[in-house]
Design a protein around this motif. Sequence first.
Motif, PDB file in Angstrom:
ATOM      1  N   GLU A  17      26.514   0.578   8.934  1.00 31.02           N
ATOM      2  CA  GLU A  17      27.425   0.290   7.827  1.00 31.02           C
ATOM      3  C   GLU A  17      28.343  -0.859   8.230  1.00 31.02           C
ATOM      4  O   GLU A  17      28.999  -0.818   9.274  1.00 31.02           O
ATOM      5  CB  GLU A  17      28.268   1.525   7.490  1.00 31.02           C
ATOM      6  N   THR A  18      28.377  -1.900   7.400  1.00 30.17           N
ATOM      7  CA  THR A  18      29.201  -3.070   7.689  1.00 30.17           C
ATOM      8  C   THR A  18      30.037  -3.438   6.466  1.00 30.17           C
ATOM      9  O   THR A  18      29.798  -2.967   5.361  1.00 30.17           O
ATOM     10  CB  THR A  18      28.335  -4.284   8.088  1.00 30.17           C
ATOM     11  N   SER A  53      32.972 -10.670   8.854  1.00 31.55           N
ATOM     12  CA  SER A  53      32.130  -9.495   8.638  1.00 31.55           C
ATOM     13  C   SER A  53      32.025  -8.721   9.938  1.00 31.55           C
ATOM     14  O   SER A  53      32.145  -9.292  11.025  1.00 31.55           O
ATOM     15  CB  SER A  53      30.734  -9.931   8.173  1.00 31.55           C
ATOM     16  N   GLY A  54      31.805  -7.412   9.825  1.00 28.00           N
ATOM     17  CA  GLY A  54      31.657  -6.609  11.027  1.00 28.00           C
ATOM     18  C   GLY A  54      31.383  -5.157  10.709  1.00 28.00           C
ATOM     19  O   GLY A  54      31.348  -4.751   9.534  1.00 28.00           O
ATOM     20  N   PRO A  55      31.176  -4.350  11.746  1.00 29.14           N
ATOM     21  CA  PRO A  55      30.835  -2.943  11.544  1.00 29.14           C
ATOM     22  C   PRO A  55      32.011  -2.119  11.035  1.00 29.14           C
ATOM     23  O   PRO A  55      33.172  -2.421  11.326  1.00 29.14           O
ATOM     24  CB  PRO A  55      30.424  -2.482  12.940  1.00 29.14           C
ATOM     25  N   ILE A  56      31.697  -1.106  10.268  1.00 27.48           N
ATOM     26  CA  ILE A  56      32.698  -0.124   9.846  1.00 27.48           C
ATOM     27  C   ILE A  56      32.810   0.904  10.956  1.00 27.48           C
ATOM     28  O   ILE A  56      31.839   1.590  11.286  1.00 27.48           O
ATOM     29  CB  ILE A  56      32.301   0.542   8.511  1.00 27.48           C
ATOM     30  N   SER A  99      37.116  -4.176   6.247  1.00 30.62           N
ATOM     31  CA  SER A  99      37.118  -5.585   5.858  1.00 30.62           C
ATOM     32  C   SER A  99      38.469  -6.239   6.144  1.00 30.62           C
ATOM     33  O   SER A  99      38.531  -7.374   6.628  1.00 30.62           O
ATOM     34  CB  SER A  99      36.753  -5.721   4.376  1.00 30.62           C
ATOM     35  N   VAL A 100      39.556  -5.518   5.864  1.00 28.33           N
ATOM     36  CA  VAL A 100      40.894  -6.055   6.156  1.00 28.33           C
ATOM     37  C   VAL A 100      41.060  -6.252   7.654  1.00 28.33           C
ATOM     38  O   VAL A 100      41.593  -7.277   8.114  1.00 28.33           O
ATOM     39  CB  VAL A 100      41.975  -5.119   5.593  1.00 28.33           C
ATOM     40  N   ARG A 101      40.607  -5.285   8.438  1.00 27.57           N
ATOM     41  CA  ARG A 101      40.718  -5.390   9.890  1.00 27.57           C
ATOM     42  C   ARG A 101      39.889  -6.559  10.420  1.00 27.57           C
ATOM     43  O   ARG A 101      40.354  -7.318  11.288  1.00 27.57           O
ATOM     44  CB  ARG A 101      40.247  -4.084  10.543  1.00 27.57           C
ATOM     45  N   HIS A 105      14.086  -2.441  21.396  1.00 22.96           N
ATOM     46  CA  HIS A 105      14.813  -1.515  22.265  1.00 22.96           C
ATOM     47  C   HIS A 105      15.067  -0.168  21.608  1.00 22.96           C
ATOM     48  O   HIS A 105      15.752   0.665  22.175  1.00 22.96           O
ATOM     49  CB  HIS A 105      16.158  -2.130  22.671  1.00 22.96           C
ATOM     50  N   CYS A 106      14.546   0.035  20.430  1.00 27.43           N
ATOM     51  CA  CYS A 106      14.830   1.273  19.718  1.00 27.43           C
ATOM     52  C   CYS A 106      13.586   1.691  18.942  1.00 27.43           C
ATOM     53  O   CYS A 106      12.920   0.855  18.327  1.00 27.43           O
ATOM     54  CB  CYS A 106      16.012   1.065  18.771  1.00 27.43           C
ATOM     55  N   ASP A 107      13.230   3.010  19.011  1.00 22.53           N
ATOM     56  CA  ASP A 107      12.042   3.485  18.311  1.00 22.53           C
ATOM     57  C   ASP A 107      12.366   3.956  16.895  1.00 22.53           C
ATOM     58  O   ASP A 107      11.539   4.551  16.225  1.00 22.53           O
ATOM     59  CB  ASP A 107      11.373   4.620  19.101  1.00 22.53           C
ATOM     60  N   ARG A 108      13.585   3.679  16.458  1.00 17.96           N
ATOM     61  CA  ARG A 108      13.967   4.037  15.100  1.00 17.96           C
ATOM     62  C   ARG A 108      14.064   2.771  14.253  1.00 17.96           C
ATOM     63  O   ARG A 108      14.471   1.720  14.735  1.00 17.96           O
ATOM     64  CB  ARG A 108      15.310   4.761  15.088  1.00 17.96           C
ATOM     65  N   GLN A 109      13.665   2.892  13.011  1.00 17.64           N
ATOM     66  CA  GLN A 109      13.858   1.772  12.096  1.00 17.64           C
ATOM     67  C   GLN A 109      15.350   1.557  11.877  1.00 17.64           C
ATOM     68  O   GLN A 109      16.110   2.515  11.748  1.00 17.64           O
ATOM     69  CB  GLN A 109      13.179   2.055  10.759  1.00 17.64           C
ATOM     70  N   ARG A 110      15.734   0.307  11.849  1.00 14.69           N
ATOM     71  CA  ARG A 110      17.142   0.006  11.673  1.00 14.69           C
ATOM     72  C   ARG A 110      17.356  -0.743  10.368  1.00 14.69           C
ATOM     73  O   ARG A 110      16.521  -1.537   9.948  1.00 14.69           O
ATOM     74  CB  ARG A 110      17.672  -0.843  12.835  1.00 14.69           C
ATOM     75  N   GLY A 111      18.488  -0.469   9.757  1.00 17.31           N
ATOM     76  CA  GLY A 111      18.847  -1.168   8.533  1.00 17.31           C
ATOM     77  C   GLY A 111      20.339  -1.426   8.507  1.00 17.31           C
ATOM     78  O   GLY A 111      21.105  -0.906   9.331  1.00 17.31           O
ATOM     79  N   ARG A 112      20.739  -2.222   7.562  1.00 19.36           N
ATOM     80  CA  ARG A 112      22.151  -2.553   7.415  1.00 19.36           C
ATOM     81  C   ARG A 112      22.546  -2.349   5.958  1.00 19.36           C
ATOM     82  O   ARG A 112      21.847  -2.789   5.051  1.00 19.36           O
ATOM     83  CB  ARG A 112      22.393  -4.008   7.817  1.00 19.36           C
ATOM     84  N   ARG A 113      23.657  -1.663   5.759  1.00 19.17           N
ATOM     85  CA  ARG A 113      24.219  -1.505   4.424  1.00 19.17           C
ATOM     86  C   ARG A 113      25.577  -2.196   4.444  1.00 19.17           C
ATOM     87  O   ARG A 113      26.526  -1.721   5.066  1.00 19.17           O
ATOM     88  CB  ARG A 113      24.349  -0.035   4.041  1.00 19.17           C
ATOM     89  N   ASP A 114      25.632  -3.333   3.751  1.00 20.78           N
ATOM     90  CA  ASP A 114      26.816  -4.185   3.814  1.00 20.78           C
ATOM     91  C   ASP A 114      27.641  -4.012   2.545  1.00 20.78           C
ATOM     92  O   ASP A 114      27.137  -4.161   1.422  1.00 20.78           O
ATOM     93  CB  ASP A 114      26.395  -5.647   3.959  1.00 20.78           C
ATOM     94  N   HIS A 115      28.924  -3.721   2.735  1.00 17.31           N
ATOM     95  CA  HIS A 115      29.856  -3.554   1.623  1.00 17.31           C
ATOM     96  C   HIS A 115      30.625  -4.863   1.459  1.00 17.31           C
ATOM     97  O   HIS A 115      31.383  -5.262   2.349  1.00 17.31           O
ATOM     98  CB  HIS A 115      30.822  -2.401   1.898  1.00 17.31           C
ATOM     99  N   ILE A 116      30.428  -5.532   0.332  1.00 14.72           N
ATOM    100  CA  ILE A 116      31.014  -6.848   0.108  1.00 14.72           C
ATOM    101  C   ILE A 116      32.276  -6.716  -0.737  1.00 14.72           C
ATOM    102  O   ILE A 116      32.265  -6.097  -1.805  1.00 14.72           O
ATOM    103  CB  ILE A 116      30.010  -7.782  -0.592  1.00 14.72           C
TER     104      ILE A 116
END
Length: 332
Positions: A8-9, A39-42, A52-54, A95-106
């Motif tokens: 979550e970003t 932009s960055g991680p939550i 987002s403010v941080r 480096h990871c056997d899990r699928q990775r995704g990104r959910r970005d809050h704009i």
Amino acid sequence: MGDLMVHETATCYAFARFGQEWRLCVIEHARLGGELVPSGPIEAGEDALAASVREVLEETGHGVRLLPPLPGGCPHSAASLVWHVVSTPAADDGHCDRQRGRRDHIVVGVVDRPFAVHGTPKHTALWVERSALDRFHVPDDTRVLATELFGVIDRVAALRPRLAVDERLGAELLRRQEEDQAVRRVPVAERTPELMERWLAVDEANTAWLRELIAVHGWPGEALVGRRAAGAAWLLAQHADRRPDFQRECLELLAVAVTAGDADPQHGALLEDRVLIAQGQRQVFGTQLMQGPDGTLVPYPVRNPDDVEALRAAWGFEPLEAYIGKVSASIR
């Protein structure tokens, strides 16, 4: 195939008024190359808005104020300040056997005082005008969304709802402005001790009255008191030097009004310089003058001398030399 791991970003498109035009804040990102919007991680315990403010504060040193989407312009709840949520797969790093995704809050926000920097930013922040977007190495999706936002930011940031003009309040501001100017129009050679006492009394009374007005009505911008009286409110704040804490409060409120199109950007610039000089800092626009060693007027130290003329032009000020000449002639 492994489970999906979603990061979550939060991403913030932060705008500021530079005179009469809007600019977008981007950062120079040395590791990733090119320019990005903050932009960055939550982080744990955060929501997208706090993150987002941080991120804007940490990456640029700027305090951002988030804005709601235009009605009907966002698929999310009207009560939310999140404009879009975009889900994308992340690249496989092996480096990871899990699928990775990104959910970005704009989100979209404004920086009311783009020359005020807090702390030590992680990156160099740049303010980019709409016409210059193509000259920067920003991602294509950022360029597309930023271009769309440039087209609506004026409406999004505008004061809502517009208030009816308070004629009585406006008239009182103009009356107090006339008192303020009457004592200051007396030639220097004719300023007696009695006049200076009157000057002090006028400033103190106007400052106290403006403080009470703000406590009840907030900043008296153009929507509330009309354009001329809004200028009078700025003048009273500009001359509230004996109450520096209140003067700084006025600057913050005036800056918000400028962002909303409810106050003159030049007034915001003049008060910005005034407060900076009072705090022992360098001014931005060169509007505050002092007597030099030879008795002529010169600007107090300026933060970026190489940029001051371009900034003055963006805000509609005359060149510095012409300004100094005009002020010098007015006090002879």
